[in-house]
Design a protein around this motif. Sequence first.
Motif, PDB file in Angstrom:
ATOM      1  N   GLU A  55       0.837  -1.197   0.000  1.00 36.02           N
ATOM      2  CA  GLU A  55       0.000   0.000   0.000  1.00 36.02           C
ATOM      3  C   GLU A  55       0.873   1.248   0.000  1.00 36.02           C
ATOM      4  O   GLU A  55       2.034   1.177   0.389  1.00 36.02           O
ATOM      5  CB  GLU A  55      -0.934   0.011   1.199  1.00 36.02           C
ATOM      6  CG  GLU A  55      -0.194   0.009   2.524  1.00 36.02           C
ATOM      7  CD  GLU A  55      -1.127  -0.073   3.710  1.00 36.02           C
ATOM      8  OE1 GLU A  55      -0.970   0.778   4.614  1.00 36.02           O
ATOM      9  OE2 GLU A  55      -1.990  -0.960   3.751  1.00 36.02           O
ATOM     10  N   PRO A  56       0.330   2.373  -0.424  1.00 35.77           N
ATOM     11  CA  PRO A  56       1.144   3.606  -0.454  1.00 35.77           C
ATOM     12  C   PRO A  56       1.327   4.207   0.941  1.00 35.77           C
ATOM     13  O   PRO A  56       0.603   5.109   1.345  1.00 35.77           O
ATOM     14  CB  PRO A  56       0.339   4.525  -1.375  1.00 35.77           C
ATOM     15  CG  PRO A  56      -1.061   4.051  -1.261  1.00 35.77           C
ATOM     16  CD  PRO A  56      -0.986   2.571  -1.009  1.00 35.77           C
ATOM     17  N   SER A  57       2.269   3.653   1.661  1.00 33.56           N
ATOM     18  CA  SER A  57       2.564   4.138   3.005  1.00 33.56           C
ATOM     19  C   SER A  57       4.009   3.788   3.352  1.00 33.56           C
ATOM     20  O   SER A  57       4.675   3.059   2.623  1.00 33.56           O
ATOM     21  CB  SER A  57       1.604   3.520   4.031  1.00 33.56           C
ATOM     22  OG  SER A  57       1.798   2.129   4.128  1.00 33.56           O
ATOM     23  N   VAL A  58       4.451   4.326   4.467  1.00 32.15           N
ATOM     24  CA  VAL A  58       5.798   4.052   4.960  1.00 32.15           C
ATOM     25  C   VAL A  58       5.660   3.302   6.278  1.00 32.15           C
ATOM     26  O   VAL A  58       4.953   3.752   7.188  1.00 32.15           O
ATOM     27  CB  VAL A  58       6.586   5.366   5.168  1.00 32.15           C
ATOM     28  CG1 VAL A  58       7.963   5.086   5.727  1.00 32.15           C
ATOM     29  CG2 VAL A  58       6.689   6.141   3.859  1.00 32.15           C
ATOM     30  N   MET A  59       6.302   2.144   6.355  1.00 36.14           N
ATOM     31  CA  MET A  59       6.261   1.346   7.580  1.00 36.14           C
ATOM     32  C   MET A  59       7.288   1.891   8.571  1.00 36.14           C
ATOM     33  O   MET A  59       8.428   2.164   8.210  1.00 36.14           O
ATOM     34  CB  MET A  59       6.578  -0.131   7.293  1.00 36.14           C
ATOM     35  CG  MET A  59       5.605  -0.784   6.352  1.00 36.14           C
ATOM     36  SD  MET A  59       5.854  -2.578   6.129  1.00 36.14           S
ATOM     37  CE  MET A  59       7.592  -2.744   5.893  1.00 36.14           C
ATOM     38  N   VAL A  60       6.851   2.040   9.821  1.00 41.91           N
ATOM     39  CA  VAL A  60       7.751   2.489  10.886  1.00 41.91           C
ATOM     40  C   VAL A  60       8.173   1.249  11.671  1.00 41.91           C
ATOM     41  O   VAL A  60       7.349   0.587  12.288  1.00 41.91           O
ATOM     42  CB  VAL A  60       7.063   3.501  11.823  1.00 41.91           C
ATOM     43  CG1 VAL A  60       8.034   3.980  12.894  1.00 41.91           C
ATOM     44  CG2 VAL A  60       6.494   4.677  11.041  1.00 41.91           C
ATOM     45  N   MET A  61       9.469   0.976  11.613  1.00 37.51           N
ATOM     46  CA  MET A  61      10.032  -0.174  12.323  1.00 37.51           C
ATOM     47  C   MET A  61      10.851   0.358  13.508  1.00 37.51           C
ATOM     48  O   MET A  61      11.833   1.059  13.305  1.00 37.51           O
ATOM     49  CB  MET A  61      10.939  -0.987  11.400  1.00 37.51           C
ATOM     50  CG  MET A  61      10.319  -1.402  10.090  1.00 37.51           C
ATOM     51  SD  MET A  61       9.122  -2.712  10.252  1.00 37.51           S
ATOM     52  CE  MET A  61      10.181  -4.077  10.637  1.00 37.51           C
ATOM     53  N   ILE A  62      10.412   0.055  14.722  1.00 38.84           N
ATOM     54  CA  ILE A  62      11.158   0.446  15.919  1.00 38.84           C
ATOM     55  C   ILE A  62      11.776  -0.824  16.499  1.00 38.84           C
ATOM     56  O   ILE A  62      11.054  -1.779  16.795  1.00 38.84           O
ATOM     57  CB  ILE A  62      10.258   1.128  16.968  1.00 38.84           C
ATOM     58  CG1 ILE A  62       9.659   2.414  16.399  1.00 38.84           C
ATOM     59  CG2 ILE A  62      11.048   1.425  18.238  1.00 38.84           C
ATOM     60  CD1 ILE A  62       8.733   3.140  17.343  1.00 38.84           C
ATOM     61  N   GLU A  63      13.090  -0.790  16.639  1.00 42.06           N
ATOM     62  CA  GLU A  63      13.823  -1.952  17.178  1.00 42.06           C
ATOM     63  C   GLU A  63      13.426  -3.212  16.406  1.00 42.06           C
ATOM     64  O   GLU A  63      13.186  -4.263  16.995  1.00 42.06           O
ATOM     65  CB  GLU A  63      13.548  -2.119  18.677  1.00 42.06           C
ATOM     66  CG  GLU A  63      13.657  -0.859  19.517  1.00 42.06           C
ATOM     67  CD  GLU A  63      15.065  -0.314  19.663  1.00 42.06           C
ATOM     68  OE1 GLU A  63      16.023  -1.086  19.562  1.00 42.06           O
ATOM     69  OE2 GLU A  63      15.183   0.910  19.870  1.00 42.06           O
ATOM     70  N   ASN A  64      13.308  -3.092  15.076  1.00 37.13           N
ATOM     71  CA  ASN A  64      12.948  -4.186  14.163  1.00 37.13           C
ATOM     72  C   ASN A  64      11.531  -4.713  14.353  1.00 37.13           C
ATOM     73  O   ASN A  64      11.231  -5.832  13.955  1.00 37.13           O
ATOM     74  CB  ASN A  64      13.966  -5.332  14.244  1.00 37.13           C
ATOM     75  CG  ASN A  64      15.331  -4.897  13.759  1.00 37.13           C
ATOM     76  OD1 ASN A  64      15.440  -4.189  12.761  1.00 37.13           O
ATOM     77  ND2 ASN A  64      16.369  -5.295  14.478  1.00 37.13           N
ATOM     78  N   VAL A  65      10.662  -3.924  14.972  1.00 36.92           N
ATOM     79  CA  VAL A  65       9.260  -4.311  15.159  1.00 36.92           C
ATOM     80  C   VAL A  65       8.399  -3.358  14.331  1.00 36.92           C
ATOM     81  O   VAL A  65       8.474  -2.134  14.504  1.00 36.92           O
ATOM     82  CB  VAL A  65       8.849  -4.227  16.653  1.00 36.92           C
ATOM     83  CG1 VAL A  65       7.364  -4.513  16.816  1.00 36.92           C
ATOM     84  CG2 VAL A  65       9.685  -5.180  17.490  1.00 36.92           C
ATOM     85  N   TYR A  66       7.581  -3.921  13.428  1.00 33.51           N
ATOM     86  CA  TYR A  66       6.670  -3.104  12.623  1.00 33.51           C
ATOM     87  C   TYR A  66       5.615  -2.547  13.569  1.00 33.51           C
ATOM     88  O   TYR A  66       4.763  -3.256  14.075  1.00 33.51           O
ATOM     89  CB  TYR A  66       6.047  -3.955  11.522  1.00 33.51           C
ATOM     90  CG  TYR A  66       4.991  -3.267  10.679  1.00 33.51           C
ATOM     91  CD1 TYR A  66       5.046  -1.915  10.384  1.00 33.51           C
ATOM     92  CD2 TYR A  66       3.936  -4.000  10.147  1.00 33.51           C
ATOM     93  CE1 TYR A  66       4.083  -1.305   9.601  1.00 33.51           C
ATOM     94  CE2 TYR A  66       2.976  -3.406   9.346  1.00 33.51           C
ATOM     95  CZ  TYR A  66       3.052  -2.054   9.089  1.00 33.51           C
ATOM     96  OH  TYR A  66       2.093  -1.462   8.309  1.00 33.51           O
ATOM     97  N   THR A  67       5.702  -1.241  13.814  1.00 30.61           N
ATOM     98  CA  THR A  67       4.885  -0.610  14.842  1.00 30.61           C
ATOM     99  C   THR A  67       3.721   0.187  14.280  1.00 30.61           C
ATOM    100  O   THR A  67       2.633   0.184  14.830  1.00 30.61           O
ATOM    101  CB  THR A  67       5.768   0.316  15.707  1.00 30.61           C
ATOM    102  OG1 THR A  67       6.891  -0.434  16.168  1.00 30.61           O
ATOM    103  CG2 THR A  67       5.015   0.851  16.892  1.00 30.61           C
ATOM    104  N   ALA A  68       3.955   0.910  13.199  1.00 34.64           N
ATOM    105  CA  ALA A  68       2.914   1.774  12.636  1.00 34.64           C
ATOM    106  C   ALA A  68       3.225   2.017  11.166  1.00 34.64           C
ATOM    107  O   ALA A  68       4.254   1.571  10.657  1.00 34.64           O
ATOM    108  CB  ALA A  68       2.874   3.099  13.391  1.00 34.64           C
ATOM    109  N   ARG A  69       2.345   2.747  10.529  1.00 31.77           N
ATOM    110  CA  ARG A  69       2.584   3.147   9.150  1.00 31.77           C
ATOM    111  C   ARG A  69       2.210   4.617   9.012  1.00 31.77           C
ATOM    112  O   ARG A  69       1.327   5.115   9.703  1.00 31.77           O
ATOM    113  CB  ARG A  69       1.805   2.288   8.168  1.00 31.77           C
ATOM    114  CG  ARG A  69       0.326   2.373   8.331  1.00 31.77           C
ATOM    115  CD  ARG A  69      -0.391   1.278   7.537  1.00 31.77           C
ATOM    116  NE  ARG A  69      -1.792   1.272   7.919  1.00 31.77           N
ATOM    117  CZ  ARG A  69      -2.758   1.771   7.171  1.00 31.77           C
ATOM    118  NH1 ARG A  69      -2.501   2.263   5.982  1.00 31.77           N
ATOM    119  NH2 ARG A  69      -4.001   1.768   7.586  1.00 31.77           N
ATOM    120  N   ILE A  70       2.933   5.277   8.149  1.00 30.00           N
ATOM    121  CA  ILE A  70       2.649   6.678   7.862  1.00 30.00           C
ATOM    122  C   ILE A  70       2.012   6.717   6.480  1.00 30.00           C
ATOM    123  O   ILE A  70       2.634   6.342   5.491  1.00 30.00           O
ATOM    124  CB  ILE A  70       3.937   7.522   7.915  1.00 30.00           C
ATOM    125  CG1 ILE A  70       4.525   7.477   9.321  1.00 30.00           C
ATOM    126  CG2 ILE A  70       3.657   8.958   7.486  1.00 30.00           C
ATOM    127  CD1 ILE A  70       5.860   8.181   9.472  1.00 30.00           C
TER     128      ILE A  70
END
Length: 165
Positions: A55-70
């Motif tokens: 999907e057209p979004s950016v995945m936010v990975m914190i400490e290698n954990v997919y946490t959210a998307r922008i």
Amino acid sequence: MLVYVGMSLLYKFYLQFSVGSAYYPDYLTHLVAKQSEALFKALGYQVEMLPHPKEPSVMVMIENVYTARIIEGCNSLSVIILFLSFIIAFASNFKNTFLYMLSGSVLIYSINLFRIVILTLGLYHYPKQEAFLHTVVFPAIIYGFVFLLWIFWVNRFSEIKQKDA
């Protein structure tokens, strides 16, 4: 209302012409992701922003954990359009209106970056609170701030306030 519709249409065209650009999903959302990444790193988190494969979004990975998307809606432009439309509807002289629109837009954009970081860190540390964080805290920060800017504008600078006095 015409200002809101006009700016919204321009924004829609911007999004349509952003498809396939070098910046994913669009330039402003890409910029928000990069600036949010810098804030995370300033707070000491190992973070990575990755294009979402489906999907057209950016995945936010914190400490290698997919946490959210922008997503596109996270770039604050639609909120800034709403803010600007209100300020124009209750305009003062050109200088005050222009400076308030500019400074208010910059403040909204900046608050939005912090909002993304706060929400994402909340999701990282308290994943069970996702519904509350995303439906209550997230909108309350940005829309509450815009509301305060509107109240300040009407009470301090608007021609309507000055005519009633």
